[in-house]
Scaffold this motif. Structure first.
Motif, short mmCIF file in Angstrom:
data_model
loop_
_atom_site.label_atom_id
_atom_site.label_comp_id
_atom_site.label_asym_id
_atom_site.label_seq_id
_atom_site.Cartn_x
_atom_site.Cartn_y
_atom_site.Cartn_z
N LEU A 190 -35.89 -19.66 -22.63
CA LEU A 190 -36.95 -19.70 -21.64
C LEU A 190 -36.43 -19.48 -20.23
N THR A 191 -35.17 -19.74 -20.05
CA THR A 191 -34.62 -19.65 -18.69
C THR A 191 -34.16 -18.23 -18.36
N GLU A 192 -34.13 -17.96 -17.07
CA GLU A 192 -33.71 -16.65 -16.60
C GLU A 192 -32.22 -16.47 -16.88
N GLN A 193 -31.46 -17.49 -16.49
CA GLN A 193 -30.02 -17.48 -16.71
C GLN A 193 -29.74 -18.02 -18.10
N PRO A 194 -28.77 -17.47 -18.79
CA PRO A 194 -28.41 -18.02 -20.08
C PRO A 194 -28.11 -19.51 -19.95
N CYS A 195 -28.61 -20.28 -20.85
CA CYS A 195 -28.38 -21.72 -20.80
C CYS A 195 -28.62 -22.28 -22.18
N ASN A 196 -27.62 -22.90 -22.72
CA ASN A 196 -27.71 -23.45 -24.05
C ASN A 196 -27.51 -24.96 -23.95
N GLY A 197 -28.58 -25.69 -23.87
CA GLY A 197 -28.47 -27.14 -23.73
C GLY A 197 -29.66 -27.70 -22.96
N ARG A 198 -29.49 -28.87 -22.45
CA ARG A 198 -30.57 -29.54 -21.75
C ARG A 198 -30.94 -28.81 -20.46
N GLY A 240 -52.22 -37.85 -22.05
CA GLY A 240 -51.78 -38.66 -20.92
C GLY A 240 -50.29 -38.70 -20.69
N ILE A 241 -49.62 -37.63 -21.10
CA ILE A 241 -48.17 -37.57 -20.89
C ILE A 241 -47.87 -36.60 -19.75
N GLU A 242 -47.10 -37.03 -18.79
CA GLU A 242 -46.69 -36.14 -17.70
C GLU A 242 -45.64 -35.15 -18.22
N PRO A 243 -45.78 -33.87 -17.93
CA PRO A 243 -44.78 -32.91 -18.40
C PRO A 243 -43.37 -33.34 -17.99
N GLY A 244 -43.25 -33.90 -16.78
CA GLY A 244 -41.93 -34.30 -16.29
C GLY A 244 -41.26 -35.35 -17.16
N GLU A 245 -42.05 -36.10 -17.89
CA GLU A 245 -41.48 -37.16 -18.73
C GLU A 245 -40.77 -36.62 -19.96
N VAL A 246 -41.15 -35.41 -20.34
CA VAL A 246 -40.65 -34.88 -21.61
C VAL A 246 -39.37 -34.07 -21.41
N PRO A 247 -38.27 -34.54 -21.95
CA PRO A 247 -37.02 -33.77 -21.79
C PRO A 247 -37.06 -32.48 -22.60
N MET A 248 -36.33 -31.49 -22.09
CA MET A 248 -36.31 -30.19 -22.76
C MET A 248 -34.88 -29.73 -22.98
N TRP A 249 -34.72 -29.08 -24.08
CA TRP A 249 -33.45 -28.40 -24.34
C TRP A 249 -33.75 -26.92 -24.52
N ASN A 250 -32.77 -26.13 -24.24
CA ASN A 250 -32.96 -24.68 -24.36
C ASN A 250 -31.95 -24.10 -25.33
N ILE A 251 -32.40 -23.19 -26.16
CA ILE A 251 -31.52 -22.53 -27.12
C ILE A 251 -31.43 -21.07 -26.73
N GLU A 252 -30.22 -20.57 -26.70
CA GLU A 252 -30.03 -19.19 -26.22
C GLU A 252 -30.36 -18.14 -27.27
N GLU A 253 -30.08 -18.43 -28.48
CA GLU A 253 -30.33 -17.44 -29.54
C GLU A 253 -30.81 -18.16 -30.77
N ASN A 254 -31.78 -17.58 -31.42
CA ASN A 254 -32.44 -18.24 -32.53
C ASN A 254 -31.61 -18.17 -33.82
N THR A 255 -30.40 -18.69 -33.75
CA THR A 255 -29.56 -18.71 -34.95
C THR A 255 -29.03 -20.12 -35.14
N HIS A 256 -28.71 -20.40 -36.39
CA HIS A 256 -28.17 -21.71 -36.72
C HIS A 256 -26.91 -22.00 -35.89
N GLU A 257 -26.04 -21.01 -35.78
CA GLU A 257 -24.75 -21.22 -35.11
C GLU A 257 -24.92 -21.63 -33.66
N VAL A 258 -25.82 -20.93 -32.97
CA VAL A 258 -26.00 -21.22 -31.54
C VAL A 258 -26.78 -22.52 -31.36
#
Lengths: 349, 349
Positions: free
Chosen positions: A189-197, A227-245
DNA sequence: GCGGCTAACTGAATCGTTATAGTTCATTGG
DNA sequence: CCAATGAACTATAACGATTCAGTTAGCCGC
């Protein structure tokens, strides 16, 4: 016998003492010559090992090649191993096959940002998820049909599934049992590659990946509804849709202490969800008691197991069929929105 | 502005007052003209929206298309959803990409037993597992490179894995713990379509599916080694390597009364093994205590789960890479035998 | 100032087909 | 018997590039 360059239609004509036009007709328009002569030509062709008009010359002359190109956002190497892309291709192939057309695979991720020169050979183009490198499409011959799958492009038919409502539906279902610590696992989802929180500032980047963005919007709407604020929900990002990554990110997440570890994972793809499911089981977490997991896509792998994955099924094969029919002119080239289906498995009942 | 037929290299040349040869050189041989002129040509091309030489004309003139065709034994629709075939394609694509070549997908299972006419456009052919319809290959232009994967064909390089020893190894491993009732689940071994139990007379048909046959030979050698008569071991046959086709057969088999149900399944593919595993689990059978299962291929799906599948890994991606390198002339076109690796999972420890 | 050399560019043939506009000849209707 | 018709076949011009054998022009050395 001379070093025998390849046999051409002209050789065949000379050998038989007829004109090339007649030989051509023998292969393409049987009604334009007497059956007897046609038979004679076909027999002689067999004898000389002439296997019919050369595709290169024919396509130059007629302007058609019977080849449809599929341009995939990711590398071919990745796409061919991705069940969703494979299903799309499968649906395309199914229709092309019935019409005697063949499939040329092109990647939108060329090292030089240029289409392979062979691209212009195709009669039409099906473009899949090509957001970042849209400029590539400028290199395609204009005037030839093009349909887009899973992203928008002006002046062409686009095929979508209802990502936002689907994401809303599955999140809404999951939130019906209030989670203590929901989390979202994003896909590129991010512009810059980022694999993690990732923090909220990164997640709100321009919508350069339409479908991921639409799904996230659906999640947010469901959060708001509960009633959940988006800010409350932590997100992680995956760079490539593979098991390894994906695996290391999920490992980190599951390694959090009990009172910080999410108890609901809304995943952007089934691949991610299945990786999470496997790793969670390996850690001895009970599914769904300790951790509930939802996916997205509805790939077969998620259903041929226990517990089955709770997910949203999109019919990628049908997307492919529709795209192919449009390209071949079997269906009008109008944008379409396909519906999805909530699949209640056991990972989030 | 006239209805603007497509712009050609000739138009560009006329517009600039240079010869077509020079424009052609601007695109193909930068060293053959002054940088200044080249720049001027490229700029004008952009202005006129000329996207470079047409692939159809170029391929006719040069005789090369930069396209490599892969001819798959099964329908494309099936092959694209089969992990083993997909991995092969993936490996092929990986190498072709680095050389600016693209991939044309053809099925050896055409409705009329004829190659699509576009086949002759390719510069080379990689043929995968095409046993039954070998005759189709006669339609391909001779003199062009061809390599075979997973089957034998005279006068061409063939790429194989050591199926017989691999099958022997895994069966030998499984039989080390003596089973009470071993069984073999075959994949399309019979001449006539048959989905279900088969007798010994059917299994000994001519080896029209080389790899299945070789694997079975390996199993038999292991049986002999452990003092088991081939006739004692019941066999089932699966018509198509998909969950849907496979499941009913496995269901029947598992539904046998306890004292007739096999306690060891030697499966010809991981797909079959995974289907068996899932159905056995659903029936509450304990794996491996009540039923041991082995697969063949080593697909990812079998390892990203618990219990992991005991199987033989073959590197299909590497087969693809090798085939592609041979076709492109990056490696000598010599037959190769790749080695496999026994993977000890928990389904047959 | 001249031969020789190279860089820069051109003209025209060619790749193997198909499409168009004929030509030939037997048959038919009036 | 003649014009008209149609079936069967042909000659030739494209299709859009690449390539090969030249042609020019500029420059260098002696």
């Amino acid at each position: 016998m001379p070093p025998s360059r390849r046999i051409t239609l002209k050789d065949l004509a000379r050998e038989l003492g007829v004109s090339t036009a007649t030989v051509s007709n023998a292969f393409n328009r049987p009604d334009q010559l007497s059956p007897a002569l046609r038979e004679r030509i076909l027999t002689e062709a067999q004898r000389l090992r002439y296997h019919g008009p050369d595709a290169k010359a024919r396509s130059l002359r007629t302007g058609r090649s019977q080849i449809i190109a599929v341009i995939l956002a990711e590398s071919l190497t990745y796409s061919l191993n991705d069940p969703v892309a494979s299903e799309l291709l499968s649906g395309i192939a199914e229709v092309l096959d019935t019409q005697g057309h063949t499939l040329l695979l092109l990647s939108g991720r060329q090292s030089p940002a240029r289409m392979p020169s062979s691209a212009s050979i195709a009669d039409g183009y099906i473009v899949y998820g090509l957001m970042p490198s849209l400029a590539l499409l400028a290199d395609l011959p204009a005037q030839r049909p093009l349909v887009a799958v899973d992203f928008d492009i002006e002046h062409h038919a686009c095929i979508h599934v209802d990502n936002e409502p689907a994401a809303y539906a599955i999140a809404d279902h999951a939130l019906a049992t209030p989670p203590r610590r929901p989390a979202v696992i994003n896909l590129r989802l991010t512009e810059q590659p980022c694999n993690g929180r990732i923090g909220p500032e990164q997640t709100l980047l321009p919508a350069n990946r339409t479908i991921t963005r639409a799904r996230l919007d659906g999640f947010y709407r469901a959060f708001a509804n509960h009633g959940i604020e988006p800010g409350e929900v932590p997100m992680w990002n995956i760079e490539e849709n593979t098991h390894e990554v994906c695996a290391p990110v999920i490992e980190d997440l599951l390694a959090l202490p009990d009172d910080e570890r999410p108890d609901l994972l809304l995943c952007m793809s089934d691949r991610i969800a299945l990786t999470a499911l496997m790793l969670a089981e390996a850690r001895g977490l009970r599914i769904p008691e300790d951790l509930r997991i939802t996916g997205f896509d509805g790939i077969a792998e998620g259903q041929y197991r226990a517990p089955r994955l709770t997910t949203v099924r999109q019919d990628s094969t049908e997307k492919g069929r529709i795209a192919a029919r449009m390209i071949l002119g079997l269906a009008p080239a109008e944008s379409q929105l396909l519906h999805t289906e909530l699949v209640l498995g056991e990972t989030c009942p």
